[in-house]
Design a protein around this motif. Sequence first.
Motif, PDB file in Angstrom:
ATOM      1  N   LEU A   4       0.857  -1.183   0.000  1.00 56.93           N
ATOM      2  CA  LEU A   4       0.000   0.000   0.000  1.00 56.93           C
ATOM      3  C   LEU A   4       0.893   1.233   0.000  1.00 56.93           C
ATOM      4  CD1 LEU A   4      -2.787   1.366   0.250  1.00 56.93           C
ATOM      5  CD2 LEU A   4      -2.551   1.148   2.742  1.00 56.93           C
ATOM      6  N   THR A   5       0.894   1.963  -1.116  1.00 59.49           N
ATOM      7  CA  THR A   5       1.624   3.230  -1.176  1.00 59.49           C
ATOM      8  C   THR A   5       0.677   4.340  -0.742  1.00 59.49           C
ATOM      9  OG1 THR A   5       1.084   3.351  -3.532  1.00 59.49           O
ATOM     10  CG2 THR A   5       3.283   2.550  -2.950  1.00 59.49           C
ATOM     11  N   LYS A   6       1.204   5.223   0.087  1.00 65.69           N
ATOM     12  CA  LYS A   6       0.420   6.337   0.611  1.00 65.69           C
ATOM     13  C   LYS A   6       1.198   7.625   0.419  1.00 65.69           C
ATOM     14  CE  LYS A   6      -1.277   5.794   4.715  1.00 65.69           C
ATOM     15  NZ  LYS A   6      -1.477   5.475   6.135  1.00 65.69           N
ATOM     16  N   ARG A   7       0.524   8.740   0.547  1.00 66.52           N
ATOM     17  CA  ARG A   7       1.162  10.048   0.558  1.00 66.52           C
ATOM     18  C   ARG A   7       1.301  10.498   2.010  1.00 66.52           C
ATOM     19  NH1 ARG A   7       1.451  12.682  -4.455  1.00 66.52           N
ATOM     20  NH2 ARG A   7       2.876  14.010  -3.275  1.00 66.52           N
ATOM     21  N   LYS A   8       2.114  11.497   2.227  1.00 68.11           N
ATOM     22  CA  LYS A   8       2.386  11.980   3.583  1.00 68.11           C
ATOM     23  C   LYS A   8       1.089  12.380   4.302  1.00 68.11           C
ATOM     24  CE  LYS A   8       6.288  14.067   4.788  1.00 68.11           C
ATOM     25  NZ  LYS A   8       7.350  15.079   4.863  1.00 68.11           N
ATOM     26  N   THR A   9       0.200  13.021   3.574  1.00 70.69           N
ATOM     27  CA  THR A   9      -1.107  13.396   4.140  1.00 70.69           C
ATOM     28  C   THR A   9      -2.178  13.255   3.049  1.00 70.69           C
ATOM     29  OG1 THR A   9      -1.069  15.740   3.515  1.00 70.69           O
ATOM     30  CG2 THR A   9      -0.006  15.154   5.635  1.00 70.69           C
ATOM     31  N   PRO A  10      -3.427  13.110   3.450  1.00 71.12           N
ATOM     32  CA  PRO A  10      -4.507  13.100   2.453  1.00 71.12           C
ATOM     33  C   PRO A  10      -4.567  14.401   1.652  1.00 71.12           C
ATOM     34  CG  PRO A  10      -5.297  12.216   4.528  1.00 71.12           C
ATOM     35  CD  PRO A  10      -3.925  12.784   4.791  1.00 71.12           C
ATOM     36  N   ASP A  11      -4.243  15.534   2.288  1.00 71.89           N
ATOM     37  CA  ASP A  11      -4.263  16.805   1.576  1.00 71.89           C
ATOM     38  C   ASP A  11      -3.215  16.845   0.465  1.00 71.89           C
ATOM     39  OD1 ASP A  11      -6.385  18.041   2.965  1.00 71.89           O
ATOM     40  OD2 ASP A  11      -5.043  18.651   4.586  1.00 71.89           O
ATOM     41  N   ILE A  12      -2.040  16.314   0.737  1.00 74.01           N
ATOM     42  CA  ILE A  12      -0.997  16.262  -0.289  1.00 74.01           C
ATOM     43  C   ILE A  12      -1.450  15.375  -1.439  1.00 74.01           C
ATOM     44  CG2 ILE A  12       1.346  15.414  -0.769  1.00 74.01           C
ATOM     45  CD1 ILE A  12       2.111  16.439   2.046  1.00 74.01           C
ATOM     46  N   TRP A  13      -2.080  14.244  -1.112  1.00 75.83           N
ATOM     47  CA  TRP A  13      -2.604  13.364  -2.158  1.00 75.83           C
ATOM     48  C   TRP A  13      -3.632  14.106  -3.008  1.00 75.83           C
ATOM     49  CZ3 TRP A  13      -7.733  11.644  -2.581  1.00 75.83           C
ATOM     50  CH2 TRP A  13      -7.964  10.766  -3.645  1.00 75.83           C
ATOM     51  N   PHE A  14      -4.569  14.801  -2.356  1.00 75.84           N
ATOM     52  CA  PHE A  14      -5.618  15.505  -3.092  1.00 75.84           C
ATOM     53  C   PHE A  14      -5.021  16.594  -3.980  1.00 75.84           C
ATOM     54  CE2 PHE A  14      -8.882  18.846  -3.475  1.00 75.84           C
ATOM     55  CZ  PHE A  14      -9.824  18.126  -4.188  1.00 75.84           C
ATOM     56  N   GLU A  15      -4.049  17.296  -3.471  1.00 72.90           N
ATOM     57  CA  GLU A  15      -3.379  18.331  -4.261  1.00 72.90           C
ATOM     58  C   GLU A  15      -2.755  17.715  -5.519  1.00 72.90           C
ATOM     59  OE1 GLU A  15       0.586  21.026  -3.770  1.00 72.90           O
ATOM     60  OE2 GLU A  15      -0.752  20.915  -2.045  1.00 72.90           O
ATOM     61  N   SER A  16      -2.105  16.587  -5.366  1.00 71.06           N
ATOM     62  CA  SER A  16      -1.496  15.904  -6.499  1.00 71.06           C
ATOM     63  C   SER A  16      -2.562  15.438  -7.501  1.00 71.06           C
ATOM     64  CB  SER A  16      -0.664  14.718  -6.007  1.00 71.06           C
ATOM     65  OG  SER A  16      -0.065  14.048  -7.074  1.00 71.06           O
ATOM     66  N   LEU A  17      -3.661  14.925  -6.970  1.00 69.21           N
ATOM     67  CA  LEU A  17      -4.771  14.494  -7.816  1.00 69.21           C
ATOM     68  C   LEU A  17      -5.299  15.671  -8.645  1.00 69.21           C
ATOM     69  CD1 LEU A  17      -6.582  11.950  -8.348  1.00 69.21           C
ATOM     70  CD2 LEU A  17      -8.153  12.920  -6.660  1.00 69.21           C
ATOM     71  N   CYS A  18      -5.438  16.831  -8.017  1.00 69.54           N
ATOM     72  CA  CYS A  18      -5.929  18.015  -8.728  1.00 69.54           C
ATOM     73  C   CYS A  18      -4.930  18.489  -9.781  1.00 69.54           C
ATOM     74  CB  CYS A  18      -6.229  19.137  -7.742  1.00 69.54           C
ATOM     75  SG  CYS A  18      -7.708  18.849  -6.735  1.00 69.54           S
ATOM     76  N   LYS A  19      -3.658  18.496  -9.440  1.00 70.67           N
ATOM     77  CA  LYS A  19      -2.636  18.902 -10.412  1.00 70.67           C
ATOM     78  C   LYS A  19      -2.639  17.965 -11.619  1.00 70.67           C
ATOM     79  CE  LYS A  19       1.444  19.805  -8.834  1.00 70.67           C
ATOM     80  NZ  LYS A  19       2.675  19.785  -8.019  1.00 70.67           N
ATOM     81  N   HIS A  20      -2.782  16.684 -11.356  1.00 70.89           N
ATOM     82  CA  HIS A  20      -2.847  15.716 -12.451  1.00 70.89           C
ATOM     83  C   HIS A  20      -4.091  15.962 -13.304  1.00 70.89           C
ATOM     84  CE1 HIS A  20      -3.525  11.642 -14.214  1.00 70.89           C
ATOM     85  NE2 HIS A  20      -2.258  11.819 -14.506  1.00 70.89           N
ATOM     86  N   ALA A  21      -5.203  16.242 -12.668  1.00 72.30           N
ATOM     87  CA  ALA A  21      -6.444  16.525 -13.398  1.00 72.30           C
ATOM     88  C   ALA A  21      -6.308  17.797 -14.243  1.00 72.30           C
ATOM     89  CB  ALA A  21      -7.614  16.648 -12.423  1.00 72.30           C
ATOM     90  N   ASP A  22      -5.587  18.792 -13.724  1.00 76.64           N
ATOM     91  CA  ASP A  22      -5.353  20.006 -14.502  1.00 76.64           C
ATOM     92  C   ASP A  22      -4.592  19.684 -15.791  1.00 76.64           C
ATOM     93  OD1 ASP A  22      -6.623  21.628 -12.643  1.00 76.64           O
ATOM     94  OD2 ASP A  22      -4.743  22.200 -11.638  1.00 76.64           O
ATOM     95  N   ARG A  23      -3.666  18.738 -15.715  1.00 77.67           N
ATOM     96  CA  ARG A  23      -2.868  18.359 -16.891  1.00 77.67           C
ATOM     97  C   ARG A  23      -3.652  17.479 -17.864  1.00 77.67           C
ATOM     98  NH1 ARG A  23       0.882  17.342 -12.928  1.00 77.67           N
ATOM     99  NH2 ARG A  23       0.726  15.096 -13.219  1.00 77.67           N
ATOM    100  N   THR A  24      -4.487  16.586 -17.345  1.00 72.64           N
ATOM    101  CA  THR A  24      -5.136  15.590 -18.206  1.00 72.64           C
ATOM    102  C   THR A  24      -6.563  15.950 -18.596  1.00 72.64           C
ATOM    103  OG1 THR A  24      -5.901  14.328 -16.291  1.00 72.64           O
ATOM    104  CG2 THR A  24      -3.743  13.727 -17.222  1.00 72.64           C
ATOM    105  N   GLY A  25      -7.180  16.844 -17.855  1.00 73.50           N
ATOM    106  CA  GLY A  25      -8.580  17.159 -18.109  1.00 73.50           C
ATOM    107  C   GLY A  25      -9.485  16.073 -17.556  1.00 73.50           C
ATOM    108  N   PRO A  26     -10.789  16.189 -17.810  1.00 75.10           N
ATOM    109  CA  PRO A  26     -11.734  15.189 -17.308  1.00 75.10           C
ATOM    110  C   PRO A  26     -11.408  13.808 -17.863  1.00 75.10           C
ATOM    111  CG  PRO A  26     -12.890  17.112 -18.191  1.00 75.10           C
ATOM    112  CD  PRO A  26     -11.445  17.253 -18.571  1.00 75.10           C
ATOM    113  N   THR A  27     -11.537  12.792 -16.998  1.00 70.63           N
ATOM    114  CA  THR A  27     -11.268  11.429 -17.468  1.00 70.63           C
ATOM    115  C   THR A  27     -12.372  10.473 -17.032  1.00 70.63           C
ATOM    116  OG1 THR A  27     -10.012  10.698 -15.532  1.00 70.63           O
ATOM    117  CG2 THR A  27      -8.764  11.789 -17.308  1.00 70.63           C
ATOM    118  N   GLU A  28     -12.598   9.522 -17.885  1.00 71.84           N
ATOM    119  CA  GLU A  28     -13.533   8.447 -17.571  1.00 71.84           C
ATOM    120  C   GLU A  28     -13.035   7.644 -16.373  1.00 71.84           C
ATOM    121  OE1 GLU A  28     -15.329   4.357 -19.565  1.00 71.84           O
ATOM    122  OE2 GLU A  28     -14.112   5.700 -20.797  1.00 71.84           O
ATOM    123  N   ALA A  29     -11.738   7.455 -16.280  1.00 72.75           N
ATOM    124  CA  ALA A  29     -11.166   6.661 -15.189  1.00 72.75           C
ATOM    125  C   ALA A  29     -11.512   7.268 -13.833  1.00 72.75           C
ATOM    126  CB  ALA A  29      -9.656   6.538 -15.349  1.00 72.75           C
TER     127      ALA A  29
END
Length: 185
Positions: A79-104
């Motif tokens: 199980l890989t985790k991030r330091k905090t849930p907030d850091i994970w969410f921030e990364s998720l948002c940055k990735h979404a900014d790069r990829t746009g809406p995804t079906e996945a």
Amino acid sequence: MKPFGLGLNKTSTKTLGVCLQHFGYKHTTYNLDDLRTFSQGNLNHLLDKIKQYDSCEDWPWALMYEFLDKQFPEAQFILTKRKTPDIWFESLCKHADRTGPTEARRLVYGYEMPHDYRQHHIDFYNAHNQKVVDYFKDRADKLLVVCWENGDGWRELCQFLKQPQPNMPFPHINKARTASPNLTS
């Protein structure tokens, strides 16, 4: 022994995948068609696919750990985790900014873009991680929980997988250079 990565996307799953490939595992990772198959409940088709590989991480594999555990009793889970849930969410948002809406993201989280659904995503992340830990609580030797940001690396992974420690720096794939402001507030 098959090692299966159980971390959600944006928890350094690619880093885990590179490590597993370094050890010589025939590896598979995220695949939208496999995620669609999982979403339709066709686990037997996915079982046929995963039998072709030695290791996996990301979607849909991280979401089907109970099934994989039953099918592969010798498997190990990471199980890989991030330091905090907030850091994970921030990364998720940055990735979404790069990829746009995804079906996945829609199939896994219910939304194509995470930005306006912070608490939903944080709750999903926390619940997933807790369910994994609870599932393996009586078999701690089957689960390794790591956070590369906290300094986990080759030592923990090699001890768990009974692999020799490479004489090379630990890889950090897709490591963000700077944080996006105001995503965690």
